[in-house]
Design an enzyme around this catalytic site. Structure first.
Site, PDB file in Angstrom:
ATOM      1  CG  HIS A  27      61.888  47.548  58.936  1.00  0.00           C
ATOM      2  ND1 HIS A  27      61.420  46.478  58.212  1.00  0.00           N
ATOM      3  CD2 HIS A  27      60.868  47.932  59.741  1.00  0.00           C
ATOM      4  CE1 HIS A  27      60.165  46.211  58.576  1.00  0.00           C
ATOM      5  NE2 HIS A  27      59.809  47.090  59.492  1.00  0.00           N
ATOM      6  CE  LYS A  51      50.391  39.023  61.252  1.00  0.00           C
ATOM      7  NZ  LYS A  51      50.779  40.420  61.156  1.00  0.00           N
ATOM      8  NE  ARG A 100      54.856  52.883  57.718  1.00  0.00           N
ATOM      9  CZ  ARG A 100      54.342  51.672  57.864  1.00  0.00           C
ATOM     10  NH1 ARG A 100      54.696  50.721  57.017  1.00  0.00           N
ATOM     11  NH2 ARG A 100      53.498  51.395  58.817  1.00  0.00           N
ATOM     12  CB  SER A 137      57.016  43.515  56.503  1.00  0.00           C
ATOM     13  OG  SER A 137      58.144  44.100  57.079  1.00  0.00           O
TER      14      SER A 137
END
Ligand code: PNS
Length: 169
Positions: A27, A51, A100, A137
């Site tokens: 990030h 969440k 990515r 993460s």
């Protein structure tokens, strides 16, 4: 008035959105590169009531503020609801995202097209530094939970916060 202001030029703003639970070096690489391209970069931390993350929103924001302080043009805020509304309220015309791998592309393309259709906001993709192409993460949390070394994947402040958080039951 002289200079760019008198010529009607505008502050160029972009947003880097995400959950950042917690921020990783991947990030940070994207935020740093966005900060060199734009006058102001907002990091928008999504509040997801459905969440619960490992870190509270305020903790995530504080960590991001610490690790982006050196850039000088990065602001960190939370948001809930639509990202395009966050952009509209702050006059932000561009969303910057890291890509990515090809596996990111399908969903990112859908979101980019939806956001553009909703409000005209553009999405710009920056290819992730290959060093971080596997990084997320979720993986960082999983590896750290089981005692794996993530010190090369997150900034030192995040490593300290992870270590502290995971030693509690
Ligand atoms: O780090 P993440 O969880 O992959 O980030 C996803 C995020 C926050 C960028 C995305 O879920 C988002 O923009 N959510 C805000 C809600 C919204 O605008 N949804 C419509 C997107 S087309």
């Amino acid at each position: 008035m002289t200079g760019p202001e008198s010529e009607g030029s505008q502050v160029r703003r972009a947003v880097c959105p995400g959950s950042f639970d917690p921020i990783t070096n991947g990030h940070l690489d994207i935020i740093a590169r966005a900060s060199s391209l734009y006058d102001e970069v907002y990091v928008a931390v999504m509040i997801n009531q459905a969440k619960k993350g490992l870190f509270e929103i305020e903790e995530r924001i504080e960590l991001i503020r610490q690790v982006t302080a050196e850039y000088g043009n990065v602001r960190v805020e939370s948001f809930h609801g639509l990202l395009v509304d966050f952009c509209k309220q702050r006059d932000i015309p561009a969303i910057v995202k890291g890509l990515r791998a090809v596996s990111d592309f399908d969903y990112e393309l859908q979101m980019a097209q939806m956001n553009n259709g909703l409000s005209g906001v553009e999405t710009l993709f920056i290819p992730t530094n290959p060093t971080y192409s596997f990084l997320s993460s979720s993986l960082v949390k999983e590896v750290a939970t089981w005692g794996g070394d993530v010190s090369h994947l997150v900034p030192p402040q995040v490593l300290a916060a992870l270590t502290e958080r995971l030693k509690r039951p």
